[in-house]
Design a protein around this motif. Sequence first.
Motif, mmCIF file in Angstrom:
data_model
loop_
_atom_site.group_PDB
_atom_site.id
_atom_site.type_symbol
_atom_site.label_atom_id
_atom_site.label_comp_id
_atom_site.label_asym_id
_atom_site.label_seq_id
_atom_site.Cartn_x
_atom_site.Cartn_y
_atom_site.Cartn_z
ATOM 1 N N SER A 22 0.825 -1.218 0.000
ATOM 2 C CA SER A 22 0.000 0.000 0.000
ATOM 3 C C SER A 22 0.858 1.266 0.000
ATOM 4 C CB SER A 22 -0.925 0.020 1.222
ATOM 5 O OG SER A 22 -0.205 0.252 2.421
ATOM 6 N N LYS A 23 2.138 1.140 0.312
ATOM 7 C CA LYS A 23 3.050 2.284 0.323
ATOM 8 C C LYS A 23 3.570 2.628 -1.072
ATOM 9 C CE LYS A 23 3.041 2.690 4.840
ATOM 10 N NZ LYS A 23 2.548 3.902 5.526
ATOM 11 N N SER A 25 2.956 3.668 -4.930
ATOM 12 C CA SER A 25 1.925 4.403 -5.664
ATOM 13 C C SER A 25 1.490 3.732 -6.959
ATOM 14 C CB SER A 25 2.435 5.815 -5.981
ATOM 15 O OG SER A 25 3.612 5.765 -6.767
ATOM 16 N N THR A 163 7.950 4.487 5.941
ATOM 17 C CA THR A 163 7.524 5.746 5.340
ATOM 18 C C THR A 163 8.728 6.441 4.717
ATOM 19 O OG1 THR A 163 5.729 6.035 6.939
ATOM 20 C CG2 THR A 163 6.475 8.001 5.761
ATOM 21 N N GLU A 174 6.266 13.629 2.296
ATOM 22 C CA GLU A 174 6.060 12.189 2.438
ATOM 23 C C GLU A 174 5.688 11.613 1.067
ATOM 24 O OE1 GLU A 174 3.035 9.202 4.808
ATOM 25 O OE2 GLU A 174 3.833 10.960 5.878
ATOM 26 N N LYS A 176 4.901 8.190 -1.648
ATOM 27 C CA LYS A 176 4.378 6.827 -1.751
ATOM 28 C C LYS A 176 5.385 5.896 -2.425
ATOM 29 C CE LYS A 176 -0.587 7.712 -1.611
ATOM 30 N NZ LYS A 176 -1.895 7.482 -2.258
ATOM 31 N N ASP A 177 6.362 6.477 -3.119
ATOM 32 C CA ASP A 177 7.397 5.666 -3.743
ATOM 33 C C ASP A 177 8.306 5.077 -2.677
ATOM 34 O OD1 ASP A 177 6.690 6.168 -6.465
ATOM 35 O OD2 ASP A 177 7.499 8.176 -6.227
ATOM 36 N N CYS A 178 8.946 3.948 -2.997
ATOM 37 C CA CYS A 178 9.923 3.375 -2.083
ATOM 38 C C CYS A 178 11.303 3.942 -2.399
ATOM 39 C CB CYS A 178 9.929 1.852 -2.185
ATOM 40 S SG CYS A 178 10.400 1.217 -3.811
#
Length: 244
Positions: A22-23, A25, A163, A174, A176-178
């Motif tokens: 879920s982290k 995008s 995060t 913040e 959403k990409d790792c």
Amino acid sequence: MIKIVIVDDEQLAIQELTYILSKVSYVEIIGSFTDSKKALQFVLMEEADVVFLDINMPVLNGIQFTDQLRQYGIRTQVIFATAYDDYAIKAFDQNALDYILKPYEPERIYRSLLKVKRNIAPENPIELEKAKYNMTKYPVWRGDKMLLVDIDDILYCEVENNTVTLHTSLDVFELKDCLADLEEQLPSDKFFRTHRSYLVNLSKIIEVSPYFNNTLIIRLEKCKSEIPVSRKYLKHFKSVLNIK
């Protein structure tokens, strides 16, 4: 968008993997199943890009599941996610894209997703590098607005408690990409992975100091944080900065 199906007979494992994914995008979980036979019927009907698949399951195990996909000519990629390391040879005999061991490590999952991205839409590496070197802005979301951050204003990116944050001298975003995604997207001549949790803008480094266990600590301009250089990245870091 990468369409994902999760198949595991343990609901807690599904929940953990769902949270990690879920982290990211660019992924969409289109189904999750504890029953592998129901999962197979779903994948045969839906156009999933990849299945995160446990191996040791009742009725239809992961190897049998993959055999069925191949028999039906389904091109969905398979990433085996299991607590057992003794199935690896069988897994890769099934042309599995990857083999991940539990308990899950987010960065390991993210590296697997990069493999999926490359397989779905292989890039011309020369053109990709040209595009990276010509980047001047990086898009970030704040609420429902997209902001364009100057690449040269980025000090560092960090992952903590799953995060990812992007830091400038004036703001923190913040993402959403790792971190593995950022490392691939940002220009490699400007940004360097100093630690599993940090990606640093090389041009912002103003001080390098010795740290314990023969590692280093770096300071960046207009930044109070001290960034570690772990032993894994130390040799390459010294080479890039010509540190003797």
